[in-house]
Design a protein around this motif. Structure first.
Motif, PDB file in Angstrom:
ATOM      1  N   SER A  93       9.248  60.640  25.265  1.00 10.45           N
ATOM      2  CA  SER A  93       9.106  61.253  23.947  1.00 10.45           C
ATOM      3  C   SER A  93       7.759  61.405  23.690  1.00 10.45           C
ATOM      4  CB  SER A  93       9.524  59.906  23.025  1.00 10.45           C
ATOM      5  OG  SER A  93       9.095  60.319  21.582  1.00 10.45           O
ATOM      6  N   SER A  94       7.368  62.643  22.731  1.00  9.04           N
ATOM      7  CA  SER A  94       5.839  62.986  22.268  1.00  9.04           C
ATOM      8  C   SER A  94       5.600  61.934  21.386  1.00  9.04           C
ATOM      9  CB  SER A  94       5.991  64.415  21.821  1.00  9.04           C
ATOM     10  OG  SER A  94       6.831  64.467  20.836  1.00  9.04           O
ATOM     11  N   LYS A  95       6.513  61.240  20.790  1.00 10.68           N
ATOM     12  CA  LYS A  95       6.022  60.261  19.953  1.00 10.68           C
ATOM     13  C   LYS A  95       5.400  59.016  20.264  1.00 10.68           C
ATOM     14  CE  LYS A  95       7.467  62.554  16.037  1.00 10.68           C
ATOM     15  NZ  LYS A  95       6.552  63.097  14.992  1.00 10.68           N
ATOM     16  N   ASP A 120      10.985  67.739  25.941  1.00  6.72           N
ATOM     17  CA  ASP A 120      10.692  66.348  25.008  1.00  6.72           C
ATOM     18  C   ASP A 120      11.977  65.523  25.163  1.00  6.72           C
ATOM     19  OD1 ASP A 120      10.040  63.925  23.656  1.00  6.72           O
ATOM     20  OD2 ASP A 120       8.992  65.409  21.972  1.00  6.72           O
ATOM     21  N   LYS A 122      12.665  63.023  23.936  1.00  7.22           N
ATOM     22  CA  LYS A 122      12.880  61.955  22.845  1.00  7.22           C
ATOM     23  C   LYS A 122      13.184  60.347  23.103  1.00  7.22           C
ATOM     24  CE  LYS A 122      12.417  65.742  19.577  1.00  7.22           C
ATOM     25  NZ  LYS A 122      13.077  66.646  18.320  1.00  7.22           N
ATOM     26  N   LYS A 157      21.618  65.107  22.937  1.00  7.40           N
ATOM     27  CA  LYS A 157      22.612  64.866  22.043  1.00  7.40           C
ATOM     28  C   LYS A 157      23.312  63.281  22.030  1.00  7.40           C
ATOM     29  CE  LYS A 157      26.567  66.942  21.296  1.00  7.40           C
ATOM     30  NZ  LYS A 157      27.573  67.877  21.160  1.00  7.40           N
ATOM     31  N   ASN A 197      14.861  56.705  17.282  1.00  2.00           N
ATOM     32  CA  ASN A 197      15.396  57.745  16.313  1.00  2.00           C
ATOM     33  C   ASN A 197      15.527  59.275  16.884  1.00  2.00           C
ATOM     34  OD1 ASN A 197      12.954  58.881  15.921  1.00  2.00           O
ATOM     35  ND2 ASN A 197      12.832  57.586  13.833  1.00  2.00           N
ATOM     36  N   GLU A 198      16.265  60.124  16.097  1.00  5.11           N
ATOM     37  CA  GLU A 198      16.309  61.480  16.559  1.00  5.11           C
ATOM     38  C   GLU A 198      14.864  62.194  16.720  1.00  5.11           C
ATOM     39  OE1 GLU A 198      16.742  63.448  12.380  1.00  5.11           O
ATOM     40  OE2 GLU A 198      18.607  63.201  13.580  1.00  5.11           O
ATOM     41  N   ASP A 199      13.844  61.581  16.244  1.00  8.22           N
ATOM     42  CA  ASP A 199      12.604  62.360  16.429  1.00  8.22           C
ATOM     43  C   ASP A 199      11.801  61.531  17.697  1.00  8.22           C
ATOM     44  OD1 ASP A 199      12.636  63.816  14.349  1.00  8.22           O
ATOM     45  OD2 ASP A 199      12.093  62.279  12.885  1.00  8.22           O
ATOM     46  N   GLY A 200      12.385  60.412  18.274  1.00  6.11           N
ATOM     47  CA  GLY A 200      11.868  59.733  19.410  1.00  6.11           C
ATOM     48  C   GLY A 200      11.041  58.731  19.243  1.00  6.11           C
ATOM     49  N   GLU A 201      11.061  58.067  17.955  1.00  5.99           N
ATOM     50  CA  GLU A 201      10.243  57.123  17.505  1.00  5.99           C
ATOM     51  C   GLU A 201      11.097  55.671  17.571  1.00  5.99           C
ATOM     52  OE1 GLU A 201       7.363  58.556  14.320  1.00  5.99           O
ATOM     53  OE2 GLU A 201       9.510  58.732  13.715  1.00  5.99           O
ATOM     54  N   TYR A 203      12.540  52.290  16.361  1.00  8.23           N
ATOM     55  CA  TYR A 203      12.888  51.848  15.164  1.00  8.23           C
ATOM     56  C   TYR A 203      13.882  50.611  15.136  1.00  8.23           C
ATOM     57  CZ  TYR A 203      17.717  53.792  15.057  1.00  8.23           C
ATOM     58  OH  TYR A 203      18.959  53.890  15.309  1.00  8.23           O
TER      59      TYR A 203
END
Length: 286
Positions: A93-95, A120, A122, A157, A197-201, A203
């Protein structure tokens, strides 16, 4: 029909046997113990040695991403071996890391002569590695780039990871949680169930007191997510193979498993989650 080659980075924590079998190119990140000791993840230090060093070191190790030049060299080497092939480069993930950005910069440098698609994921650890492995299997079977990317979109997905850490110290010292939360969580023996999460962070999904209760919660989440559908399972662990074995046994009894993988949480991810971390990653089989 153009050949497809798959590239990833070492945080994917793919077992070496699969890397070799599927001809996956792996670009290593670095692990640093202070200013004096620098290792290449999976090259000059393996998981077992890393956790041994961690147990005796006075410092929390840090990590660093590959340079764009490292990716550029790998892309050129693949093009030399399989001229005209399509490269799909799938990364952490780029995050969580600048690795994806390094790959993007390198792909732009070589774009006039080499066709590279950088993705990415994620995801992190084997939740990314599972995606990479499935695409590499397709590539080995002779799938086109378009077929690989279509399956990749499904995997992005459908792939889930839940993980726990044994100690909150490493997440705190690497800036993932505050010091007060780490101290309180440790005192109360709270096991945060973590995911991406869906942004790759990263949580927190839930906070449970005790490992057994936390694992029971994870099984419940996975049953809700996947039911009796055929799934691919990866159990990942940071120097805790006995617990990982127990978890896989429980997964077999509860789920319709198409294929499974045990793998270590490698040095780079291990530097952030610490010894004793455990994770379950799942995706739908096809």
């Amino acid at each position: 029909m153009g050949k497809v080659r798959v590239v990833t980075d070492s945080t994917s924590d793919i077992p070496k046997s699969l890397v070799e079998e599927l001809n996956i190119a792996v670009v290593p990140l670095k692990v640093l113990f202070g200013e004096q000791e620098t290792y290449e993840d999976g090259v000059t230090i393996q998981a077992k040695e890393f956790y041994e060093n961690l147990a005796t070191s006075d410092v929390i190790p840090s990590t660093s991403q590959p340079s764009p030049y490292q990716f550029e060299e790998v892309y050129k080497e693949i093009d030399t071996e399989d001229q005209g092939c399509d490269i799909i480069s799938i990364h952490i993930s780029s995050k969580l890391s600048g690795t994806f950005q390094s790959a993007v910069i390198a792909s732009d440098v070589v774009k006039e002569t080499i066709n590279v698609t950088v993705v990415d994921s994620k995801r992190a650890a084997y939740s990314c590695g599972m995606i990479v492995t499935e695409i590499a299997k397709l590539a080995k079977q002779g799938a086109t780039k378009e077929q690989c990317l279509s399956r990749l979109n499904e995997l992005l997905k459908d792939t889930t990871i839940y993980f726990m850490v044994d100690t909150l110290e490493f997440l705190q010292k690497n800036g993932r949680i505050g010091k007060a939360s780490a101290v309180l969580g440790s005192l109360l023996k709270i096991k945060p169930i973590l995911s991406l999460n869906e942004d790759g962070e990263v949580y927190p999904v839930d906070k449970v007191r005790g490992q057994k209760k936390a694992l029971a919660k994870i099984y419940d989440y996975l049953e809700k997510d996947y039911g009796n559908q055929p799934i691919i399972v990866g159990v990942i662990h940071a120097n805790t193979i006995e617990l990982a074995t127990e978890i896989m046994t429980e997964m077999r009894s509860r789920f319709n498993i198409s294929s499974e993988v045990f793998t270590d949480i490698g040095p780079v991810i291990g530097a952030h989650v610490g010894p004793g971390a455990i994770g379950i990653t799942v995706t739908l089989a096809k």
